[in-house]
Design an enzyme around this catalytic site. Structure first.
Site, PDB file in Angstrom:
ATOM      1  CB  CYS A  52      35.523   5.081 -33.934  1.00 58.50           C
ATOM      2  SG  CYS A  52      36.276   5.793 -35.405  1.00 58.50           S
ATOM      3  CB  CYS A 117      44.756  -4.156 -36.422  1.00 57.14           C
ATOM      4  SG  CYS A 117      43.704  -2.718 -36.155  1.00 57.14           S
ATOM      5  CB  CYS A 120      42.429   2.443 -33.014  1.00 58.82           C
ATOM      6  SG  CYS A 120      43.523   1.577 -31.852  1.00 58.82           S
ATOM      7  CB  VAL A 260      27.445  24.682 -38.679  1.00 59.75           C
ATOM      8  CG1 VAL A 260      28.618  23.762 -38.411  1.00 59.75           C
ATOM      9  CG2 VAL A 260      26.304  23.892 -39.302  1.00 59.75           C
ATOM     10  CG  PHE A 799      38.093  -9.210 -34.814  1.00 58.23           C
ATOM     11  CD1 PHE A 799      39.186  -9.440 -33.993  1.00 58.23           C
ATOM     12  CD2 PHE A 799      37.805  -7.906 -35.169  1.00 58.23           C
ATOM     13  CE1 PHE A 799      39.963  -8.387 -33.521  1.00 58.23           C
ATOM     14  CE2 PHE A 799      38.572  -6.844 -34.708  1.00 58.23           C
ATOM     15  CZ  PHE A 799      39.653  -7.092 -33.878  1.00 58.23           C
ATOM     16  CG  MET A1039      44.147 -10.491 -38.255  1.00 51.77           C
ATOM     17  SD  MET A1039      42.845 -11.663 -38.689  1.00 51.77           S
ATOM     18  CE  MET A1039      43.787 -12.934 -39.526  1.00 51.77           C
ATOM     19  CD  GLU A1262      39.259 -18.798 -33.252  1.00 51.12           C
ATOM     20  OE1 GLU A1262      38.223 -18.581 -33.880  1.00 51.12           O
ATOM     21  OE2 GLU A1262      39.895 -19.869 -33.342  1.00 51.12           O
TER      22      GLU A1262
END
Length: 1330
Positions: A52, A117, A120, A260, A799, A1039, A1262
């Site tokens: 993400c 919000c 991110c 790794v 949401f 939100m 909405e």
């Protein structure tokens, strides 16, 4: 491995400060180290698997060999701290802050309205910051690539891209300057429209002001002789050797120890699959693994090189050598651009990609087709192993021995007459594992079309990378022509067979892609043969294939100016930046899990049911309680109050008591001293079950067994049965819609703190409805509500998904805090969140429609079934709202609808933005589309003919004016240049066989407010302090929708003071009690009126003071009022509309008013793969007079992109036993930057007024989500154009989402038709069709 072993000291830098870690644990990732040890909480945890981008940071390293410093972005959640010795890490806090100076990237994302919000935003900032460190003047391609690995669920990406675009070299066009009406669109500079932001106000980027690389690390790298490093943790040891010889010895002694490099493979296995490796070997300091050796036949590339480095090398070589020698290099460049995100490619290694041997690897098929080989080493010496069909021997297994190490990979030059191509298809265009991927190579002698050599490899067609050897044998030594290829398709179809229940599903699609890719290769080869004059026939231009367009252009955002006589100080109607945007962009904004730990705090991890329908016969927590750090296990028996939550006459267990009714139901919880200990404890709890018969998963099974939540609803007007007898045509159809995961970026988060006396609790929760959480916790603990205070600072998205389940999660957390008498934190991991919390309701609907030859629809009959899951939640209300929007924008005189919520054994579905309307209206619009196809007329004409006009009455007898609905429709057609572009799309379709364009224009009429009248009330509390500053509290929760920003604007206007004097801290139940949920697009309407009421009361109280001293200033008035003993605190209240719906009489006024809109979208579809691009979207919305155009346009764009995800991409997949497969961003694809319409234009309808809401505005959160369906219907239009070439006309089924799989198969191309279809019922499918 024991912690008693002495380890080395880890040394690296974070934001210019030295960090030395004496006991570095190999299991510690940089993300948890930053957040928990360093208290740098700006870097967010969104998924934990590198999918993400929320945790993006910049890593810098010094390369002594070249004496250069490299900067690269990486996912902190996958980066072990042990890998960072000698590195410098920069986080969002390190580049700027509101206390010192903000960085231009932070400023531009915030002021371009790219943060809603905000969860991110730090990741976006760091992805862009890293790009600018490497390339201070990027182009748009660079920006799109840099942001491809960062997800956002709020904004729709357009404002983020626009903010970043201001760093581009090509920003001279007026359109790039704040997204106004540009010179290319007929906008004139004399009448400049108002813009959402002004680029000229931004601070310029000055690369000389950036943090320098720490000199100490430079000296360390130059002077120190590298030494082997070892680190020992609680369960795992880490060794980092410095020579190849030492590496070989280590691997010989520990053949099972993984190597790794980037941790992009081993990391997720450890985190998500519970794999434990006692020893990890990290060879990232072994120079021999990073060498590049040029030979006359090609190049040896070190296996340790990152994929980004390999791509960069290939680009250099492709530019350096003649084209005929670099076919393979250019194929690799293309494939490396598709593989993962920039953050992944920066750390993942070439050798790691090969040895992982993933079945759907993007790299292995092209390396194998290109005749590459690997050089491996072990104690027995070196050997070279060809990468061919014998190299991959099983699922994630190769022919190499456990102790062998890949040192380098040989990538050969191609010869004259050799052609290499790659093809892939993935659920999302970028940053997505491939569904099917392939590498193909063919070699001809000069001047000949006879094939000398050919190799074709596929990924995604079995447990390994597979070679189509028989197909190649059918081609080799034959001329490359239609006859040869026609035979090859048949051989390929027989050669690559997948069983119908193959893992991953999509069997027909995957098989058809193998044919499509070979066909595309055929077209490319023929083109090459023409270029080299081997063949001379010119193919029809329409048979050519070209890539889909991809560059995002500047969009338009048109909104109404505030009137010239409005005070400069009055912010209402102006595009004000989100009040927390700068805090969010700097990482300073505090979310629930950013709160510092309380002394003695515990962490809670849930244990969920592994069965869908079973009795619980025992819970054994003995092993869990023995584990380090585990404090207690909480079960239903520990709940002191009510053990169930009652809703609509049904009970839901807080924790399962005797029976479970879905996989993922919460059974008990483990509390421990750390997250990791709690998680391990949860794994160790053993639950025994006795399965119950016949679980119900699908709607069909529920209907067959009459498994419903009551009441079921019906509504009708007119006489539908009689009307069907009088019409010219009757048509019946059906459509299915899948569910949708909320995928809020911040998962469910809460902190319960016992105050320590009189059973008082403070709860910090990420919830849309603090009062429900307060009530639920009080009920569960058996204490009065006045002992529970619920605080909500902000949410990282919601949401609809942070209402009902959040209250139950908070109740469980509070029980743990009550029992242990310690603070308890619960933050769900992404996989658990997706498993437990439910989603949007999947819907199955049938319809029967009667219509006339002229297109008038006279009768329609609908039946809807929703998959509600195992508890009632809000499913009956969703079913009701489905019926209330049955008409959408159409005046159908005879209309009937029935809806039922099906009770199944899947996790309970819940509220989601739109609350049933997006499902309801897709069915209605699909019906209208069918009517158009039956009559052979354009769908927009049928829509127009049947639209409400003038004063109108709905099917529930509610009168309204449709004037603005028609204005939106007409304006949308005009702005989108619909008629001209429709003709152009038709012309394009005649000119192209394998690519088709589709267009669609869709209207909406969306009811605003709650039909349950009591939910429309709101309250506010406004304090004015003696210094004149104002604190506003209201019942709405923030939100990302900007409610606090709008409330600040309301208070500013009403008190006639600048917004800078007004602060909103949080929403809490001890300041504003008995709040209603922030939902139904009604937050601003209700809370705005309450804040207005409180401010007007205060304004009135201050009237005598103002009259005494008219010139003020404000601070003097407040000071005087205090000494005059005038109360400077007021409560505001708003009763809300008295709305109702009488289901017996089938009439009522369930809504305060309607928000209208219309949206036109055009797509281009690759019929061979099902991939599409949205070329352009024009969206016109009537939102009255916008309180804040930047916030409202942000809501419109974000909802549209979420709708685009719902209708074209997002798929929830459940196993036949009811387990959710799609539990993270690697399996569940939400839209990314690559999915934004290339031209995205938003127009707010001018001169609109709404007497029913504050300042004549309208709710907008909405409604526009449904308009994402314009892309669905545009895809359907493009598919219809493809079908017509095969002689298929008339209505056809295309279920939602219209994924590439569904679109490709629906096109019914001749190649697709070759694939045999397995008969349903003859096999057990990999996934349920819910």
């Amino acid at each position: 491995m024991s912690t008693s072993q002495p380890g080395d000291i880890l040394c690296f830098f974070i934001n210019g400060k030295k960090v030395t870690e004496q006991h570095a644990d190999p299991e510690t990732m940089l993300l948890s180290f930053l957040r928990e040890k360093m208290r740098l909480t700006g870097t967010k945890s969104g998924c934990g698997g590198g999918g993400c981008g929320a945790c993006t940071v910049m890593v810098s390293r010094y390369q002594p060999a070249t004496k250069t410093i490299i900067h690269f972005s990486a996912n902190a959640c996958l980066l072990p701290i042990c890998q960072l010795h000698g590195a410098a890490v920069t986080t969002v806090e390190g580049i700027g802050s509101t206390k010192t100076r903000i960085h231009p990237v932070q400023e531009r994302i915030a002021k371009a309205h790219g943060s809603q919000c905000g969860f991110c935003t730090p990741g976006m900032v760091m992805a862009m910051y890293t790009l600018l460190r490497n390339k201070p003047q990027p182009n748009m391609e660079d920006i799109q690539e840099a942001l491809a690995g960062n997800l956002c669920r709020c904004t729709g990406y357009r404002p983020i891209v626009d903010g970043c675009r201001t760093f581009c070299e090509e920003t001279n066009c007026c359109k790039a300057n704040g997204s106004g009406n540009g010179c290319l669109n007929g906008g004139s500079h004399t009448d400049e429209p108002e813009r959402l932001f002004d680029k000229d106000e931004f601070v310029q980027l000055d690369p000389t002001q950036e943090l320098i690389f720490p000199p100490e690390l430079l000296l360390m790298a130059e002077r120190e002789t590298p030494q082997t490093l070892s680190f020992h943790g609680e369960r795992m040891s880490w060794i980092s050797p410095v020579s190849l010889q030492e590496l070989v010895q280590l691997k010989t002694r520990n053949p099972k120890a993984p190597l790794v490099m980037g941790n992009t493979n081993i990391g997720p296995d450890i985190k998500f699959k519970g794999v434990l490796h006692p020893l990890i070997i990290s060879p990232f300091r072994v120079k021999e693994l990073f060498g590049v050796t040029h030979t006359p036949k090609g190049v040896w590339v070190g296996a340790g090189c990152s994929l980004a480095e390999v791509r960069s090398l290939m680009e250099k070589l492709a530019a350096q050598f003649p084209q005929e020698k670099t076919e393979l290099f250019r194929a690799l460049i293309q494939q490396l651009g598709n593989l993962g995100s920039v953050q992944i490619r920066n750390v993942a290694s070439l050798g790691g990609q090969i040895i992982s041997a993933y079945p759907n690897s993007d790299l292995n098929p092209v390396l194998a087709a290109g005749k590459c080989k690997v050089s491996v080493i072990s104690e027995g010496g070196r050997r070279e192993v060809p990468l061919d069909q014998d190299f991959f021997v099983g699922f994630c297994k190769t022919v190499l021995k456990p102790e062998e190490i890949i040192v380098s990979v040989f990538i050969p030059f191609t010869r004259k007459g050799e052609l290499v191509r790659v093809f892939r298809q993935a659920p999302r265009k970028e940053t997505s594992f491939a569904t099917v991927t392939s590498g193909m190579r063919v070699f001809f002698c000069e001047g000949s079309r006879v094939v000398q050599d050919v190799s074709v490899y596929y990924g995604g067609m079995g447990a390994t990378t597979v070679s189509a050897a028989k197909t190649c044998a059918a081609i080799v030594s034959r001329p490359w022509d239609d006859e040869t290829l026609s035979r090859a398709y048949d051989v390929l179809l027989d050669e690559l067979v997948l069983p119908p229940s193959a893992p991953g599903g999509k069997v027909e699609f995957r098989r058809s892609l193998t044919l499509s890719f070979l066909f595309k290769f055929n077209l490319e080869v023929l083109q090459k043969l023409r270029e080299t004059k081997v063949i001379t026939d010119e193919p029809p231009a329409r048979m050519k294939i070209q890539p889909l367009p991809r560059e995002i252009q500047p969009g338009l955002q048109e909104f109404q100016h505030v009137s010239s006589d409005q005070s400069e100080q009055d912010p209402v109607g102006r595009p004000i930046m989100h009040r927390s945007a700068l805090s969010q962009a700097t990482g300073e904004a505090v979310y629930c899990d950013d709160m510092p730990p309380i002394d003695g705090e515990l962490f809670l991890s849930l244990v969920t049911s592994a069965r869908a329908h079973a009795k619980i016969t025992g819970i054994d927590a003995s092993e869990a309680l023995k584990l380090p750090g585990v404090v207690d296990v909480i079960t239903a028996k520990d709940i002191p109050g009510k053990k169930v939550r009652a809703s609509f006459g049904y009970d839901e267990d807080v924790l399962a008591q005797s029976e479970v009714s879905c996989v993922g139901q919460m059974v008990c919880a483990v509390v421990a001293d750390t997250r990791e200990h709690a998680k391990r404890g949860a794994y160790a709890v053993k639950i025994s079950y006795e399965d119950l018969p016949d679980p119900i998963f699908t709607i069909e099974e529920a209907v067959e067994k009459a498994s419903y939540f009551e009441p079921r609803r019906k509504i009708w007007r007119g006489d539908v049965t009689e009307a069907f007898k009088t019409v010219d045509h009757v048509h019946e159809g059906r459509i299915k819609l899948g569910g949708q995961e909320h995928f809020y970026m911040e998962t469910q988060s809460m902190l319960a703190i016992p105050v320590g006396e009189e059973t008082e609790f403070n709860l910090y929760v990420s919830t849309q409805w603090p009062t429900l959480t307060q009530d639920a916790v009080a009920e569960t603990l058996g204490i009065p509500a006045n002992r529970v205070t619920c605080h909500v600072k902000r949410m990282g998205g919601a949401f609809g998904g942070k209402v009902t389940k959040t209250s139950i999660l908070a109740s469980i957390t509070a029980v743990a805090a009550w029992k242990t008498n310690r603070a308890v934190r619960c933050v769900l991991e992404r996989g658990d969140d997706m498993l437990i919390t439910g989603a949007r309701h999947p819907v199955q609907a049938t319809y029967k429609v009667g219509f006339m030859n002229d297109g008038r629809i006279l009768a329609a009959d609908f039946e809807y079934f929703t998959n509600a899951g195992n508890t009632i939640d809000e499913s009956v209300l969703v079913a009701e709202k489905i019926l209330l929007h049955l008409d959408n924008a159409y005046d159908i005189p005879n209309l009937r609808g029935r809806s039922a919520a099906c009770r199944t054994h899947l996790p309970s579905n819940t509220a989601f933005r739109g609350f049933g309307v997006p499902q309801s209206l897709l069915v209605v619009e699909n019906m209208v589309n069918d009517v158009a196809m039956k009559l052979g007329r354009p769908a927009h004409q049928i829509r127009e003919i049947n639209m409400y006009r003038g004063p109108s009455v709905t099917h529930y007898n509610f009168a309204f004016s449709a004037e603005n609905l028609l204005r939106c429709w007409d304006e949308c057609k005009a702005k989108a240049e619909f008629d001209a572009r429709r003709r152009a799309a038709d012309h394009f379709n005649q000119q192209n066989r394998w690519r088709k364009r589709g267009m669609s224009i869709i209207p909406i009429k969306y009811g605003i407010a709650f039909a349950e009248s009591f939910l429309n009330q709101a309250a506010a509390l406004v304090h004015i302090y003696k210094d004149g500053s104002v604190l506003v509290t209201h019942g709405g929760t923030e939100m990302g929708q900007g409610i606090h920003t709008k409330m600040q604007q309301v208070a500013s206007r009403e008190l006639n003071i600048p917004p800078s004097k007004i602060y909103i801290s949080e929403t809490s139940t001890n300041t504003v009690p008995n709040t209603c949920p922030s939902a139904a697009s009604f937050g601003t309407d209700a809370n705005g009126m309450a804040v207005q009421n409180a401010c007007q009361i205060l304004h009135q109280r201050l009237k005598p003071i103002r009259e005494k001293n008219p010139k003020g200033p404000w601070e003097k008035w407040i000071n005087d009022a205090f000494f005059e003993k005038i109360s400077l605190s007021a409560t505001g209240f708003y009763r809300g509309h008295d709305l109702y719906m009488d289901w017996e009489k089938m009439e009522g006024q369930p809504y305060a008013y309607y928000t209208f809109g219309a949206c036109c979208s055009e797509v281009e579809l690759d019929c061979l793969s099902g991939d599409y691009r949205t070329l352009r979207t024009d969206l016109v919305v009537d939102i009255g007079r916008s309180v804040n155009p930047s916030v409202d346009i942000g809501q419109i764009e974000g909802a549209f992109i979420q709708g685009l995800g719902l209708y074209t991409m997002e798929e929830l997949k459940f196993s036949p036993s009811g387990l959710l497969y799609t539990r993270g961003p690697s399996q569940y694809k939400i839209p990314a930057v690559c999915d934004v319409p290339l031209h995205f234009n938003i127009y707010l309808l001018p001169d609109s007024h709404n007497p029913h809401a504050i300042y004549s505005s309208k709710g907008i959160g909405e409604p526009t989500l449904f308009l994402g369906s314009s892309v669905f219907f545009a895809i359907k239009d493009a598919v219809a154009a493809a079908r017509s070439e095969s002689g298929l006309v008339g209505p056809f089924t295309l279920n939602s989402p219209a994924t590439p799989e569904k679109a490709c198969l629906a096109c019914a191309l001749p190649l697709t038709q070759k694939v045999p279809v397995s008969k349903p019922g003859s096999f057990k499918p990999w996934a349920l069709d819910i």
